[in-house]
Design an enzyme around this catalytic site. Structure first.
Site, PDB file in Angstrom:
ATOM      1  N   ALA A 130      31.808  41.995  33.902  1.00 54.55           N
ATOM      2  CA  ALA A 130      30.360  41.183  33.824  1.00 54.55           C
ATOM      3  C   ALA A 130      29.481  41.292  34.599  1.00 54.55           C
ATOM      4  O   ALA A 130      30.351  40.876  36.132  1.00 54.55           O
ATOM      5  CB  ALA A 130      30.792  40.481  32.301  1.00 54.55           C
TER       6      ALA A 130
ATOM      7  N   GLU B 184      37.668  47.208  30.544  1.00 53.11           N
ATOM      8  CA  GLU B 184      37.327  46.011  29.831  1.00 53.11           C
ATOM      9  C   GLU B 184      36.187  47.867  28.694  1.00 53.11           C
ATOM     10  O   GLU B 184      37.115  48.808  27.929  1.00 53.11           O
ATOM     11  CB  GLU B 184      36.728  45.874  29.040  1.00 53.11           C
ATOM     12  CG  GLU B 184      37.649  43.696  28.887  1.00 53.11           C
ATOM     13  CD  GLU B 184      36.782  42.522  28.837  1.00 53.11           C
ATOM     14  OE1 GLU B 184      36.505  43.024  29.761  1.00 53.11           O
ATOM     15  OE2 GLU B 184      37.550  42.307  28.571  1.00 53.11           O
TER      16      GLU B 184
ATOM     17  N   GLY C  27      35.294  43.073  32.682  1.00 50.61           N
ATOM     18  CA  GLY C  27      34.065  44.243  31.710  1.00 50.61           C
ATOM     19  C   GLY C  27      34.691  45.218  32.400  1.00 50.61           C
ATOM     20  O   GLY C  27      33.664  46.046  31.244  1.00 50.61           O
TER      21      GLY C  27
ATOM     22  N   GLU D  24      39.097  37.550  34.861  1.00 47.23           N
ATOM     23  CA  GLU D  24      38.541  36.331  33.996  1.00 47.23           C
ATOM     24  C   GLU D  24      38.939  35.320  34.313  1.00 47.23           C
ATOM     25  O   GLU D  24      38.356  34.170  34.660  1.00 47.23           O
ATOM     26  CB  GLU D  24      38.642  36.846  32.851  1.00 47.23           C
ATOM     27  CG  GLU D  24      37.402  38.102  32.893  1.00 47.23           C
ATOM     28  CD  GLU D  24      38.145  39.034  32.694  1.00 47.23           C
ATOM     29  OE1 GLU D  24      39.206  39.587  32.858  1.00 47.23           O
ATOM     30  OE2 GLU D  24      37.666  40.307  32.165  1.00 47.23           O
TER      31      GLU D  24
HETATM   32  N1  CO8 Z   1      28.708  40.347  39.205  1.00 48.94           N
HETATM   33  C1  CO8 Z   1      27.658  39.904  39.611  1.00 48.94           C
HETATM   34  N2  CO8 Z   1      27.998  40.090  41.275  1.00 48.94           N
HETATM   35  C2  CO8 Z   1      29.653  40.868  41.852  1.00 48.94           C
HETATM   36  C3  CO8 Z   1      30.183  41.033  40.588  1.00 48.94           C
HETATM   37  C4  CO8 Z   1      29.907  40.514  39.940  1.00 48.94           C
HETATM   38  N3  CO8 Z   1      31.060  40.861  38.506  1.00 48.94           N
HETATM   39  N4  CO8 Z   1      31.131  41.818  41.296  1.00 48.94           N
HETATM   40  C5  CO8 Z   1      30.424  41.637  42.750  1.00 48.94           C
HETATM   41  N5  CO8 Z   1      29.209  41.649  42.810  1.00 48.94           N
HETATM   42  C6  CO8 Z   1      28.321  41.583  44.038  1.00 48.94           C
HETATM   43  C7  CO8 Z   1      28.685  40.216  44.754  1.00 48.94           C
HETATM   44  O1  CO8 Z   1      28.217  39.042  44.452  1.00 48.94           O
HETATM   45  C8  CO8 Z   1      27.915  40.612  46.614  1.00 48.94           C
HETATM   46  O2  CO8 Z   1      26.351  40.433  46.066  1.00 48.94           O
HETATM   47  P1  CO8 Z   1      26.054  40.202  47.175  1.00 48.94           P
HETATM   48  O3  CO8 Z   1      25.887  40.654  48.613  1.00 48.94           O
HETATM   49  O4  CO8 Z   1      24.409  39.960  46.937  1.00 48.94           O
HETATM   50  O5  CO8 Z   1      26.688  38.743  47.853  1.00 48.94           O
HETATM   51  C9  CO8 Z   1      28.359  42.229  45.923  1.00 48.94           C
HETATM   52  O6  CO8 Z   1      28.440  43.200  44.566  1.00 48.94           O
HETATM   53  C10 CO8 Z   1      29.295  42.849  46.363  1.00 48.94           C
HETATM   54  O7  CO8 Z   1      30.517  42.395  46.249  1.00 48.94           O
HETATM   55  P2  CO8 Z   1      31.462  42.263  47.590  1.00 48.94           P
HETATM   56  O8  CO8 Z   1      30.848  41.586  48.178  1.00 48.94           O
HETATM   57  O9  CO8 Z   1      32.069  40.776  47.099  1.00 48.94           O
HETATM   58  O10 CO8 Z   1      32.650  42.912  47.940  1.00 48.94           O
HETATM   59  P3  CO8 Z   1      34.099  43.282  48.244  1.00 48.94           P
HETATM   60  O11 CO8 Z   1      34.360  44.245  49.144  1.00 48.94           O
HETATM   61  O12 CO8 Z   1      34.068  42.306  49.096  1.00 48.94           O
HETATM   62  O13 CO8 Z   1      35.086  42.358  47.687  1.00 48.94           O
HETATM   63  C11 CO8 Z   1      35.780  42.725  44.397  1.00 48.94           C
HETATM   64  C12 CO8 Z   1      34.671  43.365  46.171  1.00 48.94           C
HETATM   65  C13 CO8 Z   1      36.925  42.207  44.541  1.00 48.94           C
HETATM   66  C14 CO8 Z   1      35.477  43.544  43.440  1.00 48.94           C
HETATM   67  C15 CO8 Z   1      34.411  41.084  44.404  1.00 48.94           C
HETATM   68  O14 CO8 Z   1      33.403  41.584  44.169  1.00 48.94           O
HETATM   69  C16 CO8 Z   1      35.015  40.405  42.892  1.00 48.94           C
HETATM   70  O15 CO8 Z   1      35.760  39.936  42.910  1.00 48.94           O
HETATM   71  N6  CO8 Z   1      34.084  40.766  42.458  1.00 48.94           N
HETATM   72  C17 CO8 Z   1      34.110  39.263  40.705  1.00 48.94           C
HETATM   73  C18 CO8 Z   1      35.826  40.876  40.232  1.00 48.94           C
HETATM   74  C19 CO8 Z   1      35.342  39.831  38.557  1.00 48.94           C
HETATM   75  O16 CO8 Z   1      35.775  39.347  39.059  1.00 48.94           O
HETATM   76  N7  CO8 Z   1      34.953  40.253  37.199  1.00 48.94           N
HETATM   77  C20 CO8 Z   1      35.369  40.582  36.562  1.00 48.94           C
HETATM   78  C21 CO8 Z   1      34.061  39.608  35.264  1.00 48.94           C
HETATM   79  S1  CO8 Z   1      34.116  38.346  34.478  1.00 48.94           S
HETATM   80  C22 CO8 Z   1      34.219  39.665  33.750  1.00 48.94           C
HETATM   81  O17 CO8 Z   1      34.166  40.666  33.611  1.00 48.94           O
HETATM   82  C23 CO8 Z   1      34.007  39.033  31.648  1.00 48.94           C
HETATM   83  C24 CO8 Z   1      34.385  40.058  30.570  1.00 48.94           C
HETATM   84  C25 CO8 Z   1      33.957  39.487  29.676  1.00 48.94           C
HETATM   85  C26 CO8 Z   1      33.490  40.259  28.800  1.00 48.94           C
HETATM   86  C27 CO8 Z   1      32.727  41.762  29.540  1.00 48.94           C
HETATM   87  C28 CO8 Z   1      31.134  42.450  28.764  1.00 48.94           C
HETATM   88  C29 CO8 Z   1      30.306  41.702  29.490  1.00 48.94           C
END
Ligand code: CO8
Length: 258
Positions: free
Chosen positions: A66, A112, A109, A132
């Site tokens: 998400a 999911e 998400g 999460e």
């Molecule tokens: N939300 C918003 N932006 C994101 C997300 C995210 N989940 N994941 C990546 N991005 C963005 C980054 O902020 C970045 O943007 P910017 O260049 O503007 O800084 C861009 O995507 C590229 O990401 P990274 O530079 O971090 O890329 P890497 O290759 O270094 O890392 C990862 C990849 C490991 C996937 C890393 O991006 C990461 O850890 N992302 C978050 C993963 C995460 O925590 N996901 C869970 C989110 S919470 C959730 O899903 C709750 C679910 C509950 C409900 C679901 C229904 C909505």
């Protein structure tokens, strides 16, 4: 129809394809993505020519969760009043078969969403996780429930409590994905699989989906009873006559979805 965050089109053989398309955010699922996926699914469900749907992302990410930036300032009353995330359940409630074709990250998400589909075909680069807890929250779109049913308590608990990712091999071993294919072949493989399903009798494929899903929702005895009733009902279809006649006549069946 033109979308902002997804691409949706129809492919040969009765297949609907949805591609999540927010490369700048690793396909993070904001409210627009969810609304657009639901709109596209509404269209495919209404289209009698579509028999199976594929949801995919990019090679780097199916969806990295998400959208954290959209969620970070939410308050409890907002989430409660808007019934935040409940719109996602509409993906799981669809009647036509949906395949998730997953390459790269399927996190939070994203994992999911993949699990709401009927089965997952993964590329060898796929990584699944429910991270999460690292953000101070927990899975909110069925992750604690569906992951546990797919991979069992030990792995689901570990993944949800630590945020550890599972690679494609482990996901296949654990029953989360049906098959692993080379990344370059993922979309073609998923589309071919979807074409095969769409070429069956669409109502019968929908009955199969409904019946398999019963296994998750009811007791064995009730599920078997449900299956038996549906099995009896298919003898009222022209497609049952066509399928069995075609076998006897040694020809390909020509199902009319009737
Ligand atoms: N939300 C918003 N932006 C994101 C997300 C995210 N989940 N994941 C990546 N991005 C963005 C980054 O902020 C970045 O943007 P910017 O260049 O503007 O800084 C861009 O995507 C590229 O990401 P990274 O530079 O971090 O890329 P890497 O290759 O270094 O890392 C990862 C990849 C490991 C996937 C890393 O991006 C990461 O850890 N992302 C978050 C993963 C995460 O925590 N996901 C869970 C989110 S919470 C959730 O899903 C709750 C679910 C509950 C409900 C679901 C229904 C909505």
């Amino acid at each position: 129809m033109t979308y902002e965050t997804i691409l949706a089109d129809t492919r040969d053989g009765g297949v609907g394809l949805i591609t999540i398309n927010r490369p700048q955010a690793l396909n993070a699922l904001n409210s627009t993505v969810v609304a657009e996926i639901n709109t596209a699914l509404d269209g495919f469900e209404k289209d009698a020519a579509i028999g199976c749907i594929v949801i995919t992302g990019s090679e780097k990410a199916f969806a990295a969760g998400a959208d954290i930036k959209e969620m970070q300032d939410l308050t409890f009353p907002q989430t409660y009043l808007d019934d935040f995330i409940t719109a996602w359940d509409r993906v799981a409630g669809r009647r036509k078969p949906i395949i998730a074709a997953v390459s790269g990250f399927a996190l939070g998400g994203g994992c999911e969403l993949a699990m709401m589909c009927d089965f997952i075909i993964a590329s060898e680069t796929a990584k699944f996780g429910q991270p999460e807890i690292k953000l101070g929250v927990l899975p909110g779109a069925g992750g604690t429930q569906r992951l546990t049913r797919f991979v069992g308590k030990a792995k689901a608990m570990e993944m949800c409590l630590t945020g550890r990712m599972m690679d494609a091999e482990e996901a296949e071993r654990s029953g989360l994905v049906s098959r692993i294919v080379p990344a370059a072949d993922l979309l073609e493989d998923a589309l071919k699989t979807a074409r095969g399903i769409a070429g069956m009798s669409i109502p019968v494929a929908m009955m199969v989906k409904e019946s398999v899903n019963r296994a998750y929702e009811t007791t064995l005895a009730e599920g078997v009873r449900f299956e038996r009733r549906v099995f009896h009902a298919v003898f009222a279809t022209a497609d049952q006559k066509e399928g069995m006649s075609a076998f006897v006549d040694k020809r390909k069946p020509d199902f009319k979805d009737a």
